[in-house]
Structures are given as structure tokens and as C-alpha cells.
Design an enzyme around this catalytic site. Sequence first.
Site, PDB file in Angstrom:
ATOM      1  CG  ASN A 172      50.143  38.632  45.253  1.00  0.00           C
ATOM      2  OD1 ASN A 172      50.736  39.572  45.791  1.00  0.00           O
ATOM      3  ND2 ASN A 172      50.551  38.076  44.122  1.00  0.00           N
ATOM      4  CD1 TRP A 173      45.826  42.590  49.063  1.00  0.00           C
ATOM      5  CD2 TRP A 173      46.602  44.233  50.375  1.00  0.00           C
ATOM      6  NE1 TRP A 173      44.930  42.753  50.091  1.00  0.00           N
ATOM      7  CE2 TRP A 173      45.391  43.767  50.909  1.00  0.00           C
ATOM      8  CE3 TRP A 173      47.274  45.260  51.037  1.00  0.00           C
ATOM      9  CZ2 TRP A 173      44.820  44.300  52.081  1.00  0.00           C
ATOM     10  CZ3 TRP A 173      46.715  45.793  52.208  1.00  0.00           C
ATOM     11  CH2 TRP A 173      45.502  45.313  52.707  1.00  0.00           C
ATOM     12  CE  LYS A 174      49.040  39.957  41.276  1.00  0.00           C
ATOM     13  NZ  LYS A 174      49.022  39.503  39.904  1.00  0.00           N
TER      14      LYS A 174
ATOM     15  CB  SER B 234      41.770  35.728  36.016  1.00  0.00           C
ATOM     16  OG  SER B 234      42.713  36.448  35.263  1.00  0.00           O
TER      17      SER B 234
ATOM     18  CG  HIS C  48      53.773  35.999  41.699  1.00  0.00           C
ATOM     19  ND1 HIS C  48      53.663  36.618  40.482  1.00  0.00           N
ATOM     20  CD2 HIS C  48      52.514  35.797  42.149  1.00  0.00           C
ATOM     21  CE1 HIS C  48      52.373  36.799  40.219  1.00  0.00           C
ATOM     22  NE2 HIS C  48      51.656  36.300  41.217  1.00  0.00           N
TER      23      HIS C  48
ATOM     24  CD  GLU D 192      49.341  32.503  41.135  1.00  0.00           C
ATOM     25  OE1 GLU D 192      48.337  33.036  41.598  1.00  0.00           O
ATOM     26  OE2 GLU D 192      50.412  33.108  40.993  1.00  0.00           O
TER      27      GLU D 192
ATOM     28  N   GLY E 177      44.872  37.783  43.259  1.00  0.00           N
ATOM     29  CA  GLY E 177      45.649  39.003  43.071  1.00  0.00           C
ATOM     30  C   GLY E 177      44.747  40.221  42.999  1.00  0.00           C
TER      31      GLY E 177
HETATM   32  P1  PGA Z   1      45.366  37.721  39.616  1.00  0.00           P
HETATM   33  O1  PGA Z   1      46.785  37.384  40.251  1.00  0.00           O
HETATM   34  O2  PGA Z   1      44.319  37.172  40.534  1.00  0.00           O
HETATM   35  O3  PGA Z   1      45.340  39.225  39.545  1.00  0.00           O
HETATM   36  O4  PGA Z   1      45.348  37.061  38.279  1.00  0.00           O
HETATM   37  C1  PGA Z   1      47.038  36.211  40.942  1.00  0.00           C
HETATM   38  C2  PGA Z   1      48.476  36.225  41.315  1.00  0.00           C
HETATM   39  O5  PGA Z   1      49.237  36.911  40.611  1.00  0.00           O
HETATM   40  O6  PGA Z   1      48.888  35.617  42.288  1.00  0.00           O
END
Ligand code: PGA
Length: 254
Positions: A9-11, A218, A103, A172, A237
Site C-alpha cells: 500500500n504505497w499510500k 508496521s 483502510h 490492521e 504500508g
Molecule cells: P504501515 O501501514 O505498514 O505503514 O503501518 C500499513 C497500512 O496502512 O496498510
Amino acid sequence: MNKKIIIANWKMLPETWAEAEQILDSLNEYLGEQGERAESSIVICPPFVFIEEVGKVFGTTSLGQYLSLGAQDIATSDSVVVTGEIPGPMLQGLGVRYVIIGHSERRWKIGESDEIVNRKLKTALENGFIPVVCIGEKERDENFKKFLEDQLCGTFDGLSAGDLQKCLIAYEPVWAISTNPGAKPDTPESALESVKTIEKVLSSTFQVPRPTFLYGGSVNSSNARQFLEEFDGVLVGSASVKKEEFIKILISLK
Ligand code: PGA
């Protein structure tokens, strides 16, 4: 290790297409070397503005053999016009196969309700996408199991067991998402406790046997293997846009 699912998930990153190309180049190099041994399902969910270009790279390199395309969100409906939203058929046209739904950053930072998440989930299913449905408590307090139960009932309201089996469920916990202050990853043991609660609700309310579970929050190269031993996959992420780090996560699949 059995075939696992890794969702990147590149956000809202990377900031430029040039950086996105570098990530794809290093994946191409690594996965090309692995050849037939690249046994996992890897899904890249770029920001909307890069989806088309990422799809073109998949189509013109060997990456298309190893990677699938995902979107980070979808419009609530294909027919109700809402400025700024991206409808399912447009995503289909770009070669998208997976869509992240619900999400926690959308639920908690911009107030996406269970009802909206539920509509998006139905739209994703109608379009034939594989929904990656995010579920997780905001706080691990004495009420968190009840919180999960309510969120599951709202998110999956009106869906059949068959629909639910098409979904990947990403557990999550919100407090573990790296973009939140003080975030730290859950442990596989405690995440599995939550999964037990989720499984119980899904089997009693929706008559679904064990669905596919991913862990997210994380995930990095030092903890990915532990989670991958217990879960069907991971939703990554921040670490997924750091090219060396993401490849180390892929290496931990071996
Ligand atoms: P993160 O995000 O790995 O940066 O905690 C995971 C996500 O938001 O799907």
C-alpha cells in the site's frame, strides 16, 4: 512457506514518478532473478495518479508475470456521480484486480463510516475485484472485541458467505499503523487473538469458514517473517515504498 500474499500500500508516496520507476526497477531485477521461484502473490497499490503508468510497466516488462495491480479505494457506486471519486469500471480499464476497502486512515482521518465502507465493498464485488477489507480496533482496551464485532457487522452487512469468501481480510490494529504517533507493530500472538474474535463473528453471523487473513501495521523486514508464518499474507504500508526494505520483506518469504 506456502504461497503468501504481499500487498504493498504505497499510500500517498512516492512523491515522483521517477521514484516509482526506481521501486519497480528493483522489483523487476529481484523477481527476474527469482524466476519460477517467485511463488507469492504480490500486489502493488499505487496512488491513483500512478496506476496507469504502473500498469504499463507491468505490461512491458516481466513484472506483469509476478505482480498484480491494486487500488487504494473505490467510489461507493458506479452510477451515483460524486466529484473526485473513481468508479469501478475505470479501475477495471486500468487492469486493477484488487481494491483496499475501509483502510483505517480513511475510517478515522476522514470519517468513512461502516456504512460507506459497506457500499464500497459491495461496489468492489459487483465489479469483480478482490476486496482487501481492513478491520482493526482503534485501541486495545477492554472493549476491543466488541468494537471488532460491531465493525465487522457494519462492514459486511447484507453480504453472503460466498461474497465474504472472495475477500481478503486484513487485520490492521489502528495503533499499529506506522503513520500514527507512537505506533508499534502488534505481535503475531496477540494479532492471532484478534483474528480468533474476527473468525468467531464471521462464522456465527455470516456462516463463513476460515477466510484469508492478512496482518498489517508496521510490517518491516525484521518482523515480516514472523507474521507470514502465522498469516496468509501481509499488508505493508511505509516499508513498501522503500525499495531495499520491500525486497528484504520479499526475501523473508523464502
Ligand atoms: P504501515 O501501514 O505498514 O505503514 O503501518 C500499513 C497500512 O496502512 O496498510
